[in-house]
Design an enzyme around this catalytic site. Structure first.
Site, PDB file in Angstrom:
ATOM      1  N   ALA A 274      83.921  47.916  44.372  1.00  0.00           N
ATOM      2  CA  ALA A 274      83.399  47.786  43.004  1.00  0.00           C
ATOM      3  C   ALA A 274      82.590  46.508  42.834  1.00  0.00           C
ATOM      4  O   ALA A 274      81.520  46.509  42.211  1.00  0.00           O
ATOM      5  CB  ALA A 274      84.542  47.824  42.006  1.00  0.00           C
ATOM      6  N   GLY A 275      83.086  45.410  43.382  1.00  0.00           N
ATOM      7  CA  GLY A 275      82.366  44.143  43.274  1.00  0.00           C
ATOM      8  C   GLY A 275      81.025  44.175  43.987  1.00  0.00           C
ATOM      9  O   GLY A 275      80.065  43.536  43.553  1.00  0.00           O
TER      10      GLY A 275
END
Length: 333
Positions: A274-275
């Site tokens: 996600a990052g």
């Protein structure tokens, strides 16, 4: 009642010039890691010393650098990757995978004496994960390798870097890009102490909650503490701080403005990258001329969509998917 006009392709986010011709793709350079991710599903994350019977196993192409390069490419940027892989089948798979997405891999060096980096990832039923990385060839990336890639590092709109390769290589890349007037985004993962002279060269520092706490000593568990952590990063010279807060969105701060951009609720399947989706999207939006708050909204949408899918690189969404996802939630990007 008069029907509302549909937004033009340009207003919807497609890149077109005023004469209707497609605008040039923004150029982004990524200096960072390339790994093969070995992922196993588990009903929960094991305790220390505990063995759990897991579920499905899969291998994916990953590494924070490669993930962010792929995210940026799928979102519409022209991307060059700088890194190092081993002279093995994993290294071949990683280079070919990025090249198949249109990414320039001319400066992904093959070191025949090293093993390609691998990451061992456990994902629980809530999409949370634990990760152990064996960096391998990533640790062979040198400042000289980056200098040899000067043409792509210092001629794009944005340089995107992380901390899974040696800091000397990152410092060389940041200096080259900064001197050439490129925007520089640092995703400080995995966290490590940063030299004081690096902060003033950063256009944006983009930690998550754990990394922000490591760098500043402040846990950003609400808007007040997030503001305090961001202030400490700005005081060291970074021009902007964007702290990723998971489901709560992201807190952004510059000397002129600050505030939280709310997250987008989704049912998480795998939060592994996600990052990286966020960082790649942030780079694309800033390279395309978006203001920081607009760029963060776009990055939030890309990250939220990515956690609904398994794997790192397979989870990276394309631009039309992000736009459709945002529209389905009533969001304007």
């Amino acid at each position: 009642m008069r029907a509302r006009r549909r937004p033009s392709p340009r207003a919807a986010g497609s890149a077109h010039r005023r004469d209707g011709a497609p605008a040039p793709k923004p150029a982004i350079a990524v200096v960072g890691s390339l790994n093969i991710d070995m992922v196993v599903r588990s009903p929960r994350l094991p305790e220390v010393g505990e063995t759990i019977s897991g579920g499905e196993f899969a291998m994916f192409q990953g590494g924070k650098g490669a993930n962010q390069a792929l995210a940026a490419a799928r979102l519409g940027a022209r991307v060059a990757m700088v890194g190092c892989v081993g002279g093995d089948a994993f290294g071949t798979r990683l280079r070919e995978g990025l090249a198949s997405e249109g990414i320039d891999v001319a400066h992904v060096r093959v070191d025949p004496e090293a093993a390609t980096g691998v990451a061992f990832i456990t994902v629980d039923a809530q999409g949370r994960n634990t990760i152990v990385v064996a960096p391998g060839a990533n640790l062979r990336l040198s400042a000289d390798d980056v200098l040899a890639a000067r043409r792509v590092v210092a001629t794009g709109s944005v340089l995107l870097v992380q901390l899974e390769v040696p800091l000397d290589a990152i410092r060389q890349a940041v200096r080259l890009a900064n001197a050439a007037g490129c925007q520089v985004i640092l995703d400080p993962a995995p966290p490590q102490p940063l030299p004081a002279d690096l902060y003033p060269l950063l256009s944006v520092i983009n930690p998550n909650e754990v990394e922000a706490q490591f760098l500043t000593g402040v846990t950003p568990d609400d808007d007040r503490s997030a503001a305090e952590a961001a202030d400490r990063l700005l005081a060291r010279g970074a021009k902007a701080a964007v702290i990723k807060l998971g489901a709560r969105g992201a807190y952004l701060a510059t000397p002129q403005t600050r505030g939280r951009v709310g997250g987008i609720p989704v049912e998480a399947v795998d939060s592994t990258a996600a990052g990286d989706a966020f960082a790649g999207a942030l780079a694309v939006a800033l390279a395309g001329g978006k203001a920081l708050a607009e760029a963060v909204r776009f990055a939030n949408a890309a990250a939220a969509l990515s956690v609904t899918r398994m794997g790192a690189q397979p989870a990276m969404p394309r631009r039309d998917e992000v736009e459709a996802f945002a529209a389905s939630r009533g969001l304007v990007l």
